[in-house]
Write a protein that holds these residues in place. Structure first.
Motif, PDB file in Angstrom:
ATOM      1  N   ILE A 154       0.852  -1.182   0.000  1.00 53.16           N
ATOM      2  CA  ILE A 154       0.000   0.000   0.000  1.00 53.16           C
ATOM      3  C   ILE A 154       0.890   1.235   0.000  1.00 53.16           C
ATOM      4  N   ASP A 158      -2.855   5.442   0.571  1.00 49.62           N
ATOM      5  CA  ASP A 158      -3.728   4.436   1.185  1.00 49.62           C
ATOM      6  C   ASP A 158      -3.799   4.626   2.696  1.00 49.62           C
ATOM      7  N   ASN A 161      -6.453   6.823   3.884  1.00 55.35           N
ATOM      8  CA  ASN A 161      -7.826   6.360   3.717  1.00 55.35           C
ATOM      9  C   ASN A 161      -8.123   5.328   4.801  1.00 55.35           C
ATOM     10  N   THR A 164      -9.470   1.909   3.858  1.00 56.90           N
ATOM     11  CA  THR A 164      -8.489   1.024   3.228  1.00 56.90           C
ATOM     12  C   THR A 164      -7.648   0.306   4.260  1.00 56.90           C
ATOM     13  N   ILE A 165      -7.077   1.044   5.207  1.00 53.95           N
ATOM     14  CA  ILE A 165      -6.179   0.389   6.161  1.00 53.95           C
ATOM     15  C   ILE A 165      -6.941  -0.452   7.174  1.00 53.95           C
ATOM     16  N   GLN A 167      -8.905  -2.656   6.553  1.00 53.40           N
ATOM     17  CA  GLN A 167      -8.999  -4.016   6.020  1.00 53.40           C
ATOM     18  C   GLN A 167      -7.901  -4.921   6.574  1.00 53.40           C
ATOM     19  N   TYR A 168      -6.834  -4.305   7.106  1.00 55.12           N
ATOM     20  CA  TYR A 168      -5.654  -5.065   7.499  1.00 55.12           C
ATOM     21  C   TYR A 168      -5.550  -5.185   9.012  1.00 55.12           C
TER      22      TYR A 168
END
Length: 395
Positions: A154, A158, A161, A164-165, A167-168
């Motif tokens: 990423i 990213d 956002n 977005t992060i 998700q991890y």
């Protein structure tokens, strides 16, 4: 003769008392658990996902039908032997608190027999979603790949956002990835807020050398203790780029890390000038894992004490779908361990004294790891590479 008579009468009284129908009330929990339990052994070797690297310091455990834990750890070669009760059991293999890397094995334990588990069974599986930001000097992604695990690249955009992060579960920040800070400070102000939110909700991050700037502010050239930006308070950590090139003798300061590595001293070659040197830190906030032998200066630290007011509450990584819960279990000798167990076991373990959440730190915080040294998969950094394997697996 009188002594014998008194002794006989005492014995008769004792027998009559024990036959009164109330003998069960005299049994303590110690009495009820002191019965001999038939056990066997399980042996094996914990390996990385691709079967190429042994994993030291992994937790290996199971429970009996009364939810008593049977626990051991793998040595630096990944080998373990676990005493376990006779019967069909699920064997758990985990690193860290088990939320990011874990394996489950079904095994039948026989009395006084040793069952040797195949390495295909004892591979440590990745359940975490991992991301990394590409750096100038480091490649943590190479170490991840060597172990057989996967990570998604990423960018700083990213990181800005939150969706977005989120998700991890884990984000690795390679040294030099913050190099364009001066060209877009507003972007990094957003990143600071997002990383605070990420960690406060259970996400974990690792930063190395100059990327301490993500933690405390500044650019890749962090040079004082009162810089704008970052999300870790300046009172908790200060680092300056005043380290000099050369070999540094280091000591491992953590028992779990020592077990995983099989050694407690090493040499780290700081092969670039002006590396970040930790000037001061809050010892109640950070745990020192590796320190410079001659000066006791911290070289590798971690914390799961991060809290932040006003941050957004948001699910992180695999948290919304997992059926595992982190609990703290106390072993004999008052040794506390944080493990992830199936949700269905939690009420029974709590009834035996376990608590929900990790044994230390904030109940919602993820981990922050920081190393003053780089994270090359290979290269001129002494034998620090195996330490970085430990970092990956214990975030």
């Amino acid at each position: 003769m009188r002594k014998h008579y008194l002794l006989i009468m005492l014995c008769v009284f004792t027998l009559l008392t024990n036959c009164s129908g109330n003998d069960d009330s005299t049994l303590t929990s110690e009495n009820t658990t002191s019965a001999t339990v038939e056990t066997g052994k399980l042996s094996g070797k914990v390996m990385s996902q691709n079967g190429t690297k042994p994993i030291g310091g992994a937790s290996v455990f199971t429970f009996d039908d009364k939810y008593k834990i049977y626990y051991t750890t793998s040595d630096s070669d990944g080998k373990f032997t676990l005493d376990a009760p006779v019967g069909n059991h699920t064997i758990y293999i985990q690193t860290g608190n088990g939320s990011n890397f874990r394996t489950e094995i079904s095994a039948t334990v026989k009395n006084n027999e040793t069952l040797n588990l195949d390495v295909s069974q004892t591979k440590l599986n990745q359940v975490a979603k991992i991301a990394y930001v590409k750096g100038t000097y480091d490649k943590i992604e190479d170490i991840i790949q060597i172990l057989g695990y996967t990570a998604t690249e990423i960018t700083n955009n990213d990181l800005a956002n939150l969706a977005t992060i989120a998700q991890y579960d884990i984000i690795f920040l390679n040294c030099g990835s913050r190099s364009n800070y001066s060209s877009n400070p507003a972007l990094f102000a957003t990143i600071d807020i997002n990383l605070a939110t990420f960690v406060a909700n259970g996400g974990s991050i690792y930063a190395s050398d100059w990327d301490v700037a993500y933690l405390v502010g500044g650019t890749t050239n962090t040079n004082n203790c009162s810089l704008a930006g970052g999300f870790v308070p300046d009172t908790k950590l200060c680092s300056k780029n005043i380290g000099t090139v050369g070999m540094v003798g280091a000591t491992v300061n953590n028992a779990g890390l020592t077990t995983a590595l099989g050694f407690n001293t090493l040499n780290i070659d700081f092969d670039l000038t002006a590396w970040q040197k930790i000037i001061n830190y809050d010892p109640a906030y950070w745990e020192v894992l590796v320190k410079e032998t001659s000066t006791n200066d911290a070289l590798m630290i971690r914390t799961n004490h991060f809290t932040a007011t006003g941050t957004t509450t948001i699910p992180i990584g695999n948290a919304p779908t997992t059926t595992f819960v982190t609990v703290c279990i106390t072993l004999p000798g008052n040794i506390q361990i944080s493990l992830s167990v199936p949700q269905a076991l939690v009420p029974y373990l709590v009834a035996l004294g376990a608590t929900v959440g990790p044994c230390s730190g904030s109940s919602t915080s993820g981990y922050i790891y920081y190393t003053a040294f780089h994270n090359h998969a290979s290269g001129n950094i002494g034998n620090a590479g195996v330490i970085l394997q430990y970092v990956i697996l214990n975030l």
